[in-house]
Design an enzyme around this catalytic site. Structure first.
Site, PDB file in Angstrom:
ATOM      1  N   ASP A   1      52.746  68.564  32.674  1.00  0.00           N
ATOM      2  CA  ASP A   1      53.811  69.409  33.204  1.00  0.00           C
ATOM      3  C   ASP A   1      53.232  70.814  33.331  1.00  0.00           C
ATOM      4  O   ASP A   1      52.923  71.460  32.325  1.00  0.00           O
ATOM      5  CB  ASP A   1      55.017  69.394  32.262  1.00  0.00           C
ATOM      6  CG  ASP A   1      56.214  70.135  32.843  1.00  0.00           C
ATOM      7  OD1 ASP A   1      56.078  70.765  33.910  1.00  0.00           O
ATOM      8  OD2 ASP A   1      57.296  70.093  32.218  1.00  0.00           O
TER       9      ASP A   1
ATOM     10  N   TRP B   1      60.232  71.055  25.742  1.00  0.00           N
ATOM     11  CA  TRP B   1      61.325  71.395  26.643  1.00  0.00           C
ATOM     12  C   TRP B   1      62.330  70.255  26.582  1.00  0.00           C
ATOM     13  O   TRP B   1      61.975  69.102  26.830  1.00  0.00           O
ATOM     14  CB  TRP B   1      60.782  71.573  28.059  1.00  0.00           C
ATOM     15  CG  TRP B   1      61.778  71.986  29.081  1.00  0.00           C
ATOM     16  CD1 TRP B   1      62.667  73.028  28.994  1.00  0.00           C
ATOM     17  CD2 TRP B   1      61.986  71.384  30.369  1.00  0.00           C
ATOM     18  NE1 TRP B   1      63.415  73.105  30.147  1.00  0.00           N
ATOM     19  CE2 TRP B   1      63.024  72.113  31.017  1.00  0.00           C
ATOM     20  CE3 TRP B   1      61.398  70.310  31.036  1.00  0.00           C
ATOM     21  CZ2 TRP B   1      63.470  71.790  32.286  1.00  0.00           C
ATOM     22  CZ3 TRP B   1      61.848  69.996  32.308  1.00  0.00           C
ATOM     23  CH2 TRP B   1      62.873  70.730  32.919  1.00  0.00           C
TER      24      TRP B   1
ATOM     25  N   LYS C   1      58.537  79.908  38.445  1.00  0.00           N
ATOM     26  CA  LYS C   1      58.129  81.100  37.708  1.00  0.00           C
ATOM     27  C   LYS C   1      57.071  81.896  38.460  1.00  0.00           C
ATOM     28  O   LYS C   1      57.197  83.103  38.652  1.00  0.00           O
ATOM     29  CB  LYS C   1      57.591  80.715  36.324  1.00  0.00           C
ATOM     30  CG  LYS C   1      58.644  80.594  35.243  1.00  0.00           C
ATOM     31  CD  LYS C   1      59.461  79.339  35.386  1.00  0.00           C
ATOM     32  CE  LYS C   1      60.416  79.147  34.221  1.00  0.00           C
ATOM     33  NZ  LYS C   1      61.188  77.911  34.345  1.00  0.00           N
TER      34      LYS C   1
END
Length: 407
Positions: free
Chosen positions: A216, A134, A252
């Site tokens: 993460d 990312w 999410k």
């Protein structure tokens, strides 16, 4: 007198937002948006989880709630529930009082607070992220005070899977006290996760080389529909005695993208150091944004701490995960039926929101310009943008593009 701002350089555009805007501005009726990482229904619409709507209605009717500031480290009921969700409610680290959570501004905020703590307090300066990863990891860690950036190999383009030997080789070469950013599940952007055996080997190297793991976790529950399965890697490291930090996002899995709901879980070896660590994290947060927002955190806290709502939420994440799995299967089947050159098994072996398709930048450009299919130049697509209404068009577009630009 010249402007004081005359020497400010124009910053580069953020690719994912630039491509998304190009898609939004495109009037073509068959355009397909596979850019920004957000869940979409089969109608291509944003989805507010029913359990979130229900909880918000309850909150709106609760006259005892107000808009007073939260504490600097956030809502305790939220952060403790988030930490419990990550590690498991009966985990020894929680029972022994050496694991705790801090409410943050979503996963990005958790990354920033955690990175700044490691830089300021532990004097760590080198961080590793996967290649690819990312893209915001790099910016966050540099802004937090880290000065040395390195990568470990991750993507094997030829076989469209993890370059595990390269990953291990790069970690073995890392200097002591390097911070290693690890994706807990549903690796972004590849969608390829290590197996349990591979995670054990990664842990072996990190322990042997005295590196520091920074997880993460942006997709727990959203990736597979199973909270415990998606937390396996983090729990493995904690069970092996690692001290670590983990950034959690609820964007999410709760669909709370704009509420910025995050948690930073910190696991220590000894609870006697918890007060000191919390005090320094408090000062970091106080000097950065003072305290976190209430609304999203209270939604998550209410759901995680209420058994009935918790079960309703788990059904929601299964719904999202299963739709993505269905689209993965459908896209692979269509490409294989069309006889599209190459192998497409990776579409279904990958997991989570994203698929690293293996499409080249030239093929991506053709898809955008000729079929109005918008995706990142790396070939990463958001599987949530694939629906039963556009999947045939998308498969045909990919097929014809690969035939035309085979290399």
């Amino acid at each position: 007198m010249a402007s004081r701002f005359a020497d400010v350089k124009l910053g580069p555009p953020i690719e994912v937002f630039a491509v998304n805007k190009a898609c939004v501005d495109d009037p073509h009726p068959d355009k397909v948006n596979l850019t920004i990482g957000a869940y979409r229904t089969d109608e291509g619409k944003p989805w507010v989880l029913p359990v979130v709507r229900k909880t918000e209605r309850q909150m709106a009717a609760d006259e005892t709630l107000n808009h007073e500031y939260l504490p600097v480290l956030g809502l305790e009921a939220f952060s403790s529930a988030a930490t419990s969700m990550l590690l498991g409610p009966d985990h020894p680290a929680i029972a022994e009082g050496r694991a705790f959570g801090v409410q943050t501004l979503s996963g990005t905020g958790a990354l920033r607070v955690g990175a700044e703590f490691l830089s300021r307090q532990l004097k760590y300066s080198t961080f590793y992220m996967s290649n690819p990863s990312w893209e915001n990891h790099r910016l966050v860690f540099f802004n937090a005070g880290f000065t040395e950036f390195r990568e470990y190999r991750y993507w094997d383009a030829a076989n469209r899977t993890i370059d595990f030997s390269g990953l291990i080789e790069d970690l073995k070469a890392a200097p002591e006290n390097s911070v290693i950013i690890l994706h807990a599940c549903a690796h972004n952007p590849t969608g390829c996760d290590p197996t349990h055996e591979q995670w054990e080997k990664i842990a072996d190297v990190i322990k042997e080389k005295k590196l520091f793991p920074f997880f993460d976790s942006a997709y727990q529950g959203f990736a597979s529909g199973d909270l415990d399965k998606d937390a396996w890697a983090v729990r493995c490291f904690v069970s092996r005695g690692f001290e670590l930090v983990c950034a959690q996002s609820f964007a999410k899995n709760f669909g709370l993208y704009n509420e910025r709901v995050g948690n930073l879980t910190m696991v220590l070896k000894d609870k006697q150091f918890v007060p000191q660590v919390k005090s320094q994290v408090t000062l970091i947060v106080r000097g950065m944004y003072s305290n976190p927002p209430n609304h999203g955190g209270r939604i998550v806290s209410t759901v995680l701490n209420n058994p009935q709502l918790f079960e309703e939420w788990k059904e929601c994440i299964r719904t999202m995960a299963n739709r993505i799995l269905s689209m993965r299967s459908g896209l692979k089947q269509r490409l294989q039926a069309l006889g599209t050159p190459g192998t497409w098994d990776h579409i279904t072996t990958q997991i989570g929101m994203f698929s690293y398709t293996g499409l080249t930048p030239r093929q991506v450009e053709h898809l955008v310009n000729h079929y109005h299919v918008y995706l990142l130049k790396s070939g990463r697509i958001n599987m949530c943008g694939v629906t039963s209404h556009n999947i045939d068009y998308l498969a045909k577009a990919i097929h014809e593009t690969v035939l035309l630009h085979s290399n």
